[in-house]
Design an enzyme around this catalytic site. Structure first.
Site, PDB file in Angstrom:
ATOM      1  N   TYR A 177       3.863   9.224  -8.181  1.00 54.26           N
ATOM      2  CA  TYR A 177       2.845   9.344  -7.137  1.00 54.26           C
ATOM      3  C   TYR A 177       1.514   9.854  -7.714  1.00 54.26           C
ATOM      4  O   TYR A 177       0.453   9.340  -7.381  1.00 54.26           O
ATOM      5  CB  TYR A 177       3.329  10.267  -6.009  1.00 54.26           C
ATOM      6  CG  TYR A 177       2.527  10.094  -4.739  1.00 54.26           C
ATOM      7  CD1 TYR A 177       2.969   9.239  -3.727  1.00 54.26           C
ATOM      8  CD2 TYR A 177       1.318  10.759  -4.546  1.00 54.26           C
ATOM      9  CE1 TYR A 177       2.226   9.054  -2.568  1.00 54.26           C
ATOM     10  CE2 TYR A 177       0.572  10.582  -3.397  1.00 54.26           C
ATOM     11  CZ  TYR A 177       1.031   9.728  -2.403  1.00 54.26           C
ATOM     12  OH  TYR A 177       0.292   9.542  -1.255  1.00 54.26           O
ATOM     13  N   LYS A 194      -1.209   2.674  -4.703  1.00 51.63           N
ATOM     14  CA  LYS A 194      -1.365   2.386  -6.135  1.00 51.63           C
ATOM     15  C   LYS A 194      -2.405   1.301  -6.454  1.00 51.63           C
ATOM     16  O   LYS A 194      -2.716   1.068  -7.623  1.00 51.63           O
ATOM     17  CB  LYS A 194      -0.007   1.970  -6.738  1.00 51.63           C
ATOM     18  CG  LYS A 194       0.973   3.115  -6.831  1.00 51.63           C
ATOM     19  CD  LYS A 194       0.565   4.102  -7.913  1.00 51.63           C
ATOM     20  CE  LYS A 194       1.221   5.454  -7.774  1.00 51.63           C
ATOM     21  NZ  LYS A 194       0.302   6.571  -7.698  1.00 51.63           N
ATOM     22  N   PRO A 197       0.789  -1.243   0.000  1.00 51.73           N
ATOM     23  CA  PRO A 197       0.000   0.000   0.000  1.00 51.73           C
ATOM     24  C   PRO A 197       0.820   1.291   0.000  1.00 51.73           C
ATOM     25  O   PRO A 197       0.249   2.367  -0.200  1.00 51.73           O
ATOM     26  CB  PRO A 197      -0.828  -0.100   1.281  1.00 51.73           C
ATOM     27  CG  PRO A 197      -0.070  -1.035   2.169  1.00 51.73           C
ATOM     28  CD  PRO A 197       0.642  -1.989   1.260  1.00 51.73           C
TER      29      PRO A 197
HETATM   30  C1  PHB Z   1      -4.771   5.779   3.307  1.00 50.16           C
HETATM   31  O1  PHB Z   1      -5.360   4.782   3.749  1.00 50.16           O
HETATM   32  O2  PHB Z   1      -5.231   6.914   3.485  1.00 50.16           O
HETATM   33  C2  PHB Z   1      -3.474   5.630   2.585  1.00 50.16           C
HETATM   34  C3  PHB Z   1      -2.865   4.390   2.475  1.00 50.16           C
HETATM   35  C4  PHB Z   1      -1.663   4.265   1.798  1.00 50.16           C
HETATM   36  C5  PHB Z   1      -1.078   5.392   1.247  1.00 50.16           C
HETATM   37  C6  PHB Z   1      -1.686   6.619   1.336  1.00 50.16           C
HETATM   38  C7  PHB Z   1      -2.890   6.738   2.000  1.00 50.16           C
HETATM   39  O3  PHB Z   1       0.117   5.298   0.609  1.00 50.16           O
END
Ligand code: PHB
Ligand code: APR
Length: 389
Positions: A384, A296, A292
């Site tokens: 990103y 992505k 995570p």
């Molecule tokens: C989120 O759950 O808000 C979240 C998870 C992983 C990320 C960014 C945001 O890289």
């Protein structure tokens, strides 16, 4: 029953593809194993690339996203007490939108229901037949009654544990996998976010992430051991650990409160090739998983949907099989780049159990390079906000 495209799985990939195909009048049926409430229950990353936002607009599902989503022009990265910002908009001209994935799924559901799209919930024993013939069909049961759905094509949008990928013969299918030696413990709390942008933190105690859903709802994660269980962590222990992993001024400012959700996710990189076998197409988590870090997962599912939607449309409207024939290659080219970015960002930000002093120095040197080098920041920002489709 008969349809043009049978979709297995009614979460983001299946719903988005189903909703898009309704517009040009391509007939679809979505088959979902769970109930609607259970499909909406899972909490996942909530950062949307512009490509996904454009697809939501195209599908007529972006009103709430634009009203409630928050534009983020950059994000913070910290290591120890050093923190720096990567400005996405300055480097790429594009921000990302922070909007919960559960909300994306809910908007797609509502739109699909309103448009009269066919979704069958609570299906069991889904089995794909004849994907390599001119008469593919999907068999399943509802309330114990066997059903058969004839179709032209099958879209396997049934996630990592679905049946679609398994329908591709083993002598055709190749799988690539990396399992990371840690997980993420995440909590949701009704507290204001500690900072108006996300903070990705590499600390000697492990990774931490400060994210959010809105002004009064925060999402925080800490790297944890694979043997941890959410129940092992009291809220107080979570907050204490989070504070030790983020810069001191942020820790001081952090507002804590009771968690309203707490869960652990393992981290995995996974890709299956090819993503098409005859009349069966794989889409989203059915074909690939990313860790995570960088959010992505949903965004990569969206790029698959984009390629498959255009391929099917070209086939039905112009009689051209070119998009269908090129789907796997086209989708995989982008998938591997998202895999690379997620792997790189994960490798940069986490502490590994077997990390040598040299490995650690490399990590810090890379963070220093990223902090001080505009080209490195630009490369990160481009990935990103999402590489072009
Ligand atoms: C989120 O759950 O808000 C979240 C998870 C992983 C990320 C960014 C945001 O890289
Ligand atoms: N029959 C019918 N439905 C099934 C079957 C089956 N045999 N197996 C799985 N499903 C359903 C699941 O119940 C789930 O609702 O398919 C859906 C798959 O959803 P996801 O796992 O979320 O996969 P996808 O839609 O590709 O997700 C794309 O969203 O949730 C995130 O992590 C996910 O980031 C990824 C993105």
């Amino acid at each position: 029953m008969k349809t043009q495209v049978a979709m297995i799985g009614g979460r983001p990939s299946g719903l988005l593809l189903g909703q898009l195909l309704l517009k040009p009048g391509i007939d679809t049926v979505v088959l979902e194993r769970k109930t609607k409430d259970r499909v909406l229950g899972r909490i996942r990353a909530g950062v949307l690339e512009r490509g996904l936002v454009a697809l939501m607009e195209q599908a007529g599902c972006a009103t709430r996203l634009h009203a409630e989503g928050i534009l983020h022009d950059g994000a913070m990265i910290s290591y120890g007490d050093t923190m720096f910002r990567v400005d996405f908009t300055e480097h790429t001209g594009h921000p990302v939108i922070v909007y919960g994935q559960t909300e994306v799924t809910r908007d797609l559901f509502d739109a699909h229901e309103q448009a009269g799209g066919a979704t069958v919930f609570n299906v069991e024993d889904v089995a794909i037949h004849g994907a390599d013939t001119d008469a593919p069909h999907v068999c399943y049961t509802v309330d114990g009654v066997p059903q058969r759905l004839q179709c032209d094509f099958i879209a396997g949008c049934d996630g990592f544990h679905g049946v679609s990928r398994q329908a591709i013969p083993l002598n055709v299918r190749r799988e690539y996998e990396k399992v990371y030696p840690f997980g993420w413990l995440g909590i949701l709390s009704q507290t204001p976010p500690v900072h108006h942008e996300l903070i990705y933190a590499n600390s000697p105690r492990g990774f931490a992430l400060c994210s959010m859903r809105n002004d009064s709802l925060s999402r925080y994660y800490i790297q944890c051991s694979l043997s941890d269980k959410p129940g092992y962590w009291t809220d107080a222990a979570f907050w204490q650990e989070l504070k030790r992993r983020i810069p001191a001024d942020m820790a001081e400012r952090l507002i804590t409160g009771p968690s309203i959700e707490k869960s652990i996710a393992p981290l995995r990189s996974f890709v299956t090739e090819p993503m098409r076998w005859q009349r069966l197409f794989l889409c989203g988590d059915a074909a690939h998983i990313v860790p995570p870090t960088g959010a992505k997962g949903l965004n990569t599912a969206a790029s698959d949907v984009h390629y498959l939607y255009n391929a099917l449309r070209d086939y039905y409207e112009n009689g051209s099989p070119a998009g269908i024939d090129g789907y796997s290659e086209q989708a995989l080219a982008r998938v591997w780049k998202a895999e690379r970015f997620s792997w790189w960002f994960s490798s940069l930000m986490h502490r590994y159990p077997d990390q040598s002093p040299f490995d650690l120095k490399m990590q810090i040197a890379e963070l220093e390079f990223l902090r001080t080098n505009a080209a490195a920041q630009r490369a990160m920002a481009e990935n990103y906000v999402g590489l072009p489709y």
